[in-house]
Design a protein around this motif. Sequence first.
Motif, PDB file in Angstrom:
ATOM      1  N   HIS A 332       3.404  22.404  79.615  1.00  0.00           N
ATOM      2  CA  HIS A 332       3.430  23.788  80.208  1.00  0.00           C
ATOM      3  C   HIS A 332       3.016  24.811  79.185  1.00  0.00           C
ATOM      4  N   GLU A 333       3.820  24.907  78.073  1.00  0.00           N
ATOM      5  CA  GLU A 333       3.777  25.895  76.981  1.00  0.00           C
ATOM      6  C   GLU A 333       2.186  25.906  76.770  1.00  0.00           C
ATOM      7  N   PHE A 334       1.497  24.825  76.366  1.00  0.00           N
ATOM      8  CA  PHE A 334       0.335  24.869  75.896  1.00  0.00           C
ATOM      9  C   PHE A 334      -0.447  25.572  76.956  1.00  0.00           C
ATOM     10  N   CYS A 335      -0.553  25.161  78.097  1.00  0.00           N
ATOM     11  CA  CYS A 335      -1.234  25.725  79.020  1.00  0.00           C
ATOM     12  C   CYS A 335      -1.123  27.222  79.273  1.00  0.00           C
ATOM     13  N   ARG A 336       0.145  27.819  78.949  1.00  0.00           N
ATOM     14  CA  ARG A 336       0.297  29.238  78.892  1.00  0.00           C
ATOM     15  C   ARG A 336      -0.375  29.905  77.665  1.00  0.00           C
ATOM     16  N   LEU A 337      -0.458  29.185  76.572  1.00  0.00           N
ATOM     17  CA  LEU A 337      -1.185  29.520  75.277  1.00  0.00           C
ATOM     18  C   LEU A 337      -2.441  29.523  75.603  1.00  0.00           C
ATOM     19  N   LEU A 338      -2.882  28.489  76.356  1.00  0.00           N
ATOM     20  CA  LEU A 338      -4.723  28.756  76.658  1.00  0.00           C
ATOM     21  C   LEU A 338      -4.847  29.977  77.457  1.00  0.00           C
ATOM     22  N   ALA A 339      -4.157  30.145  78.506  1.00  0.00           N
ATOM     23  CA  ALA A 339      -4.176  31.526  79.401  1.00  0.00           C
ATOM     24  C   ALA A 339      -4.197  32.886  78.506  1.00  0.00           C
ATOM     25  N   ARG A 340      -3.302  32.838  77.413  1.00  0.00           N
ATOM     26  CA  ARG A 340      -3.407  34.066  76.599  1.00  0.00           C
ATOM     27  C   ARG A 340      -4.584  34.221  75.965  1.00  0.00           C
ATOM     28  N   LEU A 341      -5.261  33.243  75.601  1.00  0.00           N
ATOM     29  CA  LEU A 341      -6.638  33.317  74.962  1.00  0.00           C
ATOM     30  C   LEU A 341      -7.551  34.390  75.561  1.00  0.00           C
ATOM     31  N   LYS A 342      -7.535  34.226  76.969  1.00  0.00           N
ATOM     32  CA  LYS A 342      -8.370  35.218  77.716  1.00  0.00           C
ATOM     33  C   LYS A 342      -7.626  36.314  78.249  1.00  0.00           C
ATOM     34  N   SER A 343      -6.285  36.413  78.361  1.00  0.00           N
ATOM     35  CA  SER A 343      -5.730  37.629  78.882  1.00  0.00           C
ATOM     36  C   SER A 343      -5.505  38.603  77.734  1.00  0.00           C
ATOM     37  N   ASN A 344      -5.801  38.280  76.478  1.00  0.00           N
ATOM     38  CA  ASN A 344      -5.485  39.353  75.481  1.00  0.00           C
ATOM     39  C   ASN A 344      -6.760  39.445  74.599  1.00  0.00           C
ATOM     40  N   TYR A 345      -7.761  38.567  74.787  1.00  0.00           N
ATOM     41  CA  TYR A 345      -8.992  38.920  74.092  1.00  0.00           C
ATOM     42  C   TYR A 345     -10.106  38.763  75.130  1.00  0.00           C
ATOM     43  N   GLN A 346     -11.430  39.352  74.793  1.00  0.00           N
ATOM     44  CA  GLN A 346     -12.581  39.530  75.430  1.00  0.00           C
ATOM     45  C   GLN A 346     -13.525  38.277  75.283  1.00  0.00           C
ATOM     46  N   LEU A 347     -14.068  37.924  76.399  1.00  0.00           N
ATOM     47  CA  LEU A 347     -14.923  36.736  76.248  1.00  0.00           C
ATOM     48  C   LEU A 347     -16.172  36.931  75.070  1.00  0.00           C
ATOM     49  N   GLY A 348     -16.337  38.229  75.016  1.00  0.00           N
ATOM     50  CA  GLY A 348     -17.303  38.699  73.655  1.00  0.00           C
ATOM     51  C   GLY A 348     -16.785  38.492  72.201  1.00  0.00           C
ATOM     52  N   GLU A 349     -15.359  38.481  72.227  1.00  0.00           N
ATOM     53  CA  GLU A 349     -14.837  38.139  71.146  1.00  0.00           C
ATOM     54  C   GLU A 349     -14.577  36.767  70.934  1.00  0.00           C
ATOM     55  N   LEU A 350     -14.306  35.946  71.917  1.00  0.00           N
ATOM     56  CA  LEU A 350     -14.046  34.543  71.895  1.00  0.00           C
ATOM     57  C   LEU A 350     -15.421  33.884  71.305  1.00  0.00           C
ATOM     58  N   VAL A 351     -16.608  34.341  71.853  1.00  0.00           N
ATOM     59  CA  VAL A 351     -17.690  33.627  71.724  1.00  0.00           C
ATOM     60  C   VAL A 351     -18.254  33.786  70.267  1.00  0.00           C
ATOM     61  N   LYS A 352     -17.760  34.707  69.573  1.00  0.00           N
ATOM     62  CA  LYS A 352     -18.039  34.968  68.191  1.00  0.00           C
ATOM     63  C   LYS A 352     -17.318  34.159  67.210  1.00  0.00           C
ATOM     64  N   VAL A 353     -16.067  33.379  67.488  1.00  0.00           N
ATOM     65  CA  VAL A 353     -15.242  32.722  66.734  1.00  0.00           C
ATOM     66  C   VAL A 353     -16.369  31.337  66.280  1.00  0.00           C
ATOM     67  N   GLU A 354     -16.168  31.201  64.988  1.00  0.00           N
ATOM     68  CA  GLU A 354     -16.942  29.997  64.599  1.00  0.00           C
ATOM     69  C   GLU A 354     -17.015  28.669  65.297  1.00  0.00           C
ATOM     70  N   ASN A 355     -15.819  28.169  65.830  1.00  0.00           N
ATOM     71  CA  ASN A 355     -16.171  27.002  66.377  1.00  0.00           C
ATOM     72  C   ASN A 355     -15.990  26.871  67.786  1.00  0.00           C
ATOM     73  N   TYR A 356     -16.388  28.014  68.219  1.00  0.00           N
ATOM     74  CA  TYR A 356     -16.420  28.400  69.846  1.00  0.00           C
ATOM     75  C   TYR A 356     -16.908  27.404  70.604  1.00  0.00           C
ATOM     76  N   PRO A 357     -18.136  26.778  70.208  1.00  0.00           N
ATOM     77  CA  PRO A 357     -18.734  25.716  71.290  1.00  0.00           C
ATOM     78  C   PRO A 357     -18.003  24.275  71.366  1.00  0.00           C
ATOM     79  N   GLU A 358     -17.453  23.927  70.315  1.00  0.00           N
ATOM     80  CA  GLU A 358     -16.701  22.895  70.063  1.00  0.00           C
ATOM     81  C   GLU A 358     -15.329  22.909  71.012  1.00  0.00           C
ATOM     82  N   VAL A 359     -14.664  24.143  70.824  1.00  0.00           N
ATOM     83  CA  VAL A 359     -13.193  24.648  71.365  1.00  0.00           C
ATOM     84  C   VAL A 359     -13.526  24.760  73.098  1.00  0.00           C
TER      85      VAL A 359
END
Length: 994
Positions: A332-359
């Motif tokens: 449950h807590e891990f699902c909450r953590l995943l949701a925060r990845l998008k509620s607090n960061y923009q897709l444009g920022e996420l795609v620039k992370v080095e391992n994005y395709p794998e993640v």
Amino acid sequence: MSLAQLENLCKQLYETTDTTTRLQAEKALVEFTNSPDCLSKCQLLLERGSSSYSQLLAATCLTKLVSRTNNPLPLEQRIDIRNYVLNYLATRPKLATFVTQALIQLYARITKLGWFDCQKDEYVFRNVITDVTRFLQDSVEHCIIGVTILSQLTNEINQVSATAFLSEADTTHPLTKHRKIASSFRDSSLFDIFTLSCNLLKQASGKNLNLNDESQHGLLMQLLKLTHNCLNFDFIGTSTDESSDDLCTVQIPTSWRSAFLDSSTLQLFFDLYHSIPPSFSPLVLSCLVQIASVRRSLFNNAERAKFLSHLVDGVKRILENPQSLSDPNNYHEFCRLLARLKSNYQLGELVKVENYPEVIRLIANFTVTSLQHWEFAPNSVHYLLSLWQRLAASVPYVKATEPHMLETYTPEVTKAYITSRLESVHIILRDGLEDPLDDTGLVQQQLDQLSTIGRCEYEKTCALLVQLFDQSAQSYQELLQSATATPMDVAVQEGRLTWLVYIIGAVIGGRVSFASTDEQDAMDGELVCRVLQLMNLTDSRLAQAGNEKLELAMLSFFEQFRKIYIGDQVQKSSKLYRRLSEVLGLNDETMVLSVFIGKIITNLKYWGRCEPITSKTLQLLNDLSIGYSSVRKLVKLSAVQFMLNNHTSEHFSFLGINNQSNLTDMRCRTTFYTALGRLLMVDLGEDEDQYEQFMLPLTAAFEAVAQMFSTNTFNEQEAKRTLVGLVRDLRGIAFAFNAKTSFMMLFEWIYPSYMPILQRAIELWYHDPACTTPVLKLMAELVHNRSQRLQFDVSSPNGILLFRETSKMITTYGNRILTLGEVPKDQVYALKLKGISICFSMLKAALSGSYVNFGVFRLYGDDALDNALQTFIKLLLSIPHSDLLDYPKLSQSYYSLLEVLTQDHMNFIASLEPHVIMYILSSISEGLTALAIPQHQEEDHPPDPGERPVPAHHAAAPGDDSADAVNSAEHHHLRGLQEPVVHVPTSTWLDTSQ
């Protein structure tokens, strides 16, 4: 009372199974806590008490004493108690857990309430870290106590509830006082406590914890709780409401920047997650959820990118070693953590992370697996769907050149959700499990999320839905024609079709989130045709059997279809209509509307006794009757004309008065008549014959009640049912008639002929809110000058006559309701305050409607106005101030009535007795300061206490995909100067006379 007696009472209170003994013990102990020697006896109990229960009693009594608002303890005494408690804990580290807990609570309460207390220019209760240091330098047991003290104190200062006990001078501003203490604590101590807990965790993780040692376990647990309490602190006073599960931004003060720029803080928690037993991991993940939600403005762009990169790496590591996630709390807590990845960061920022395709691949696989195991942790799915919903909603706005790869993975998530729901149907029916479809709120929430996810790569979603729907519909048809089909097989196909109809409704409703193309409208057409064909099949069988859940799904589908494709804004050339015309011969909107009305009439005919279907069907009719163009098309349909001419219980069973189990089930009648009223008004004009014709059933009902009232012996239940049904119907019509001509017809029909019947009902049944509430609400609607519909001619006395009736009803009800006497607290709103609140609204509407010249009353010696105003004062004085503020509807009607009185009837206000003026002034002053206080739920249906509220997430806004807006405000926090530390020698505080 001797010590032995007290100990005996404690035993009886905590150990006995006999309720009477326990209640007597409780009563005696309550008397003891109010006795003057309570303080001295408490110390004796702590010193010499032989059982843990007597120590617990002493600690809780002392907490009560230090929290007292009237006659608070003097400062010296509180300092002595504080020092005594610390020494007591230090010398007895092996007390029963609940005693330690109660003593720590006592310490936290004294510290919070004395936060601003000075002695010799020094804040005496603020040297918290010094108080605790001596515990941290001792044995593991002492360490645990020290960490628990800090944890409990952080929690206590963060909680608004304790402020009920603040000193007498501040009872009117509990929230302000609470914020002052919380802000001061945040600036002077909280960062030091957070740093201390992180350092202790680092030491613990560096030592290779001996995890077989129970006490080490306890210490680790308390350290994680402390860290979580620090991160969960309400830094800027925004979360007064405990139930808002996710404030997605943690407003960390700027002075904490260093801790978050240092990647070792984040690393510490990911390392702990992998090195400690799964039973502790949920707390570690909760801390990570908070850290991931730190406000965006704490970092500049480069720092944020670096922080996000570390965060995503940590998430990737957990996904690559998912063993601990089999524990539901971790999951449950891990699902909450995943949701925060998008509620607090923009897709444009996420795609620039080095391992994005794998993640993103790992997250997609994790989501698909989670959805396929639908029976495991169903409450956590919300967070995964919320993540994908936000990702999908951001696709049109992402400007980064790096590929986001969502077109590959989103269809997999959509497919997993749809297929897993369909596969669950058979297992749920076979094993008699709880059906998720019964929880319509949860289903609706998941469908809202799916509506956005499914619109991403919509062709694939549609192809899948068409294929699955055709399979199920064909099997269903074959089963219905087969003589050997079992009820179980039929139920499975109906269950699968129910899910598919819900999902089709949702994805059609998702059209609003995206710019739609003709091809997508044509695909919508394919889906709509299939649902309408299924509806024809199920409706043809309603005489033999029907499926309630499937019907509710159909209504949900119609609601979405109406929003998107029916109404003034829709392009009629839409490809959807072309497809409907080819397959079903529905050439235009009028023909589609006739399908809607046909379905509505069918439902009302066959499902009249099923409240959920009836109310949703009537809501659909009501929504259709609002649109300007659709209502004009509806009136031309023969089915609608049939409804306008035959609204009786023989055609619509829900209008019958003998089939409802109780009077409140008649609520839906108001909705029905509001819609009929709107439809009638389209062509009514000034045609009184048509109006009389329409009102015939209601006229007959009024005559029947009048007949009953004229005899002394009548069937009270029948009279109540007839009258309540009738006034609910009339209120619907009165609400719909917002034009002068139609409203005047209604007024002349009801006044003077039928007003006495309403007045008589209030006299007879004033104590039964199921009867009075509908009558009072009807009256409040009749005096409401909506859209200037109550414009009488200059020479007409009707305005004055209407006000007389209003005054008579308020006075009759008011004088009688005050004879009820003492009403139990849990029923006071339903039995008394709700009716009073409606009377206030009614009086406000009549006084501010501008259709009565109030000077006339005094001129002609008519006391109608005086009676109404005097009754208002009597009712007002019968309500305690706290109730005025606790029930939002009551406070709203009271304050808006008061506003009208002070504007236009100041002479009346000025003539009131001084104690009444004081009551009114203090209600205004309390109303102003109470704006931020959480309020009671007072709706007719309180929410289920077992429900866990989950926030409805909004779709992202263009440009900034939902990175929190609040974050933009920087919060600079000045660290408080470090106060000098003073040690007060422990003394005895037996002498209470000082």
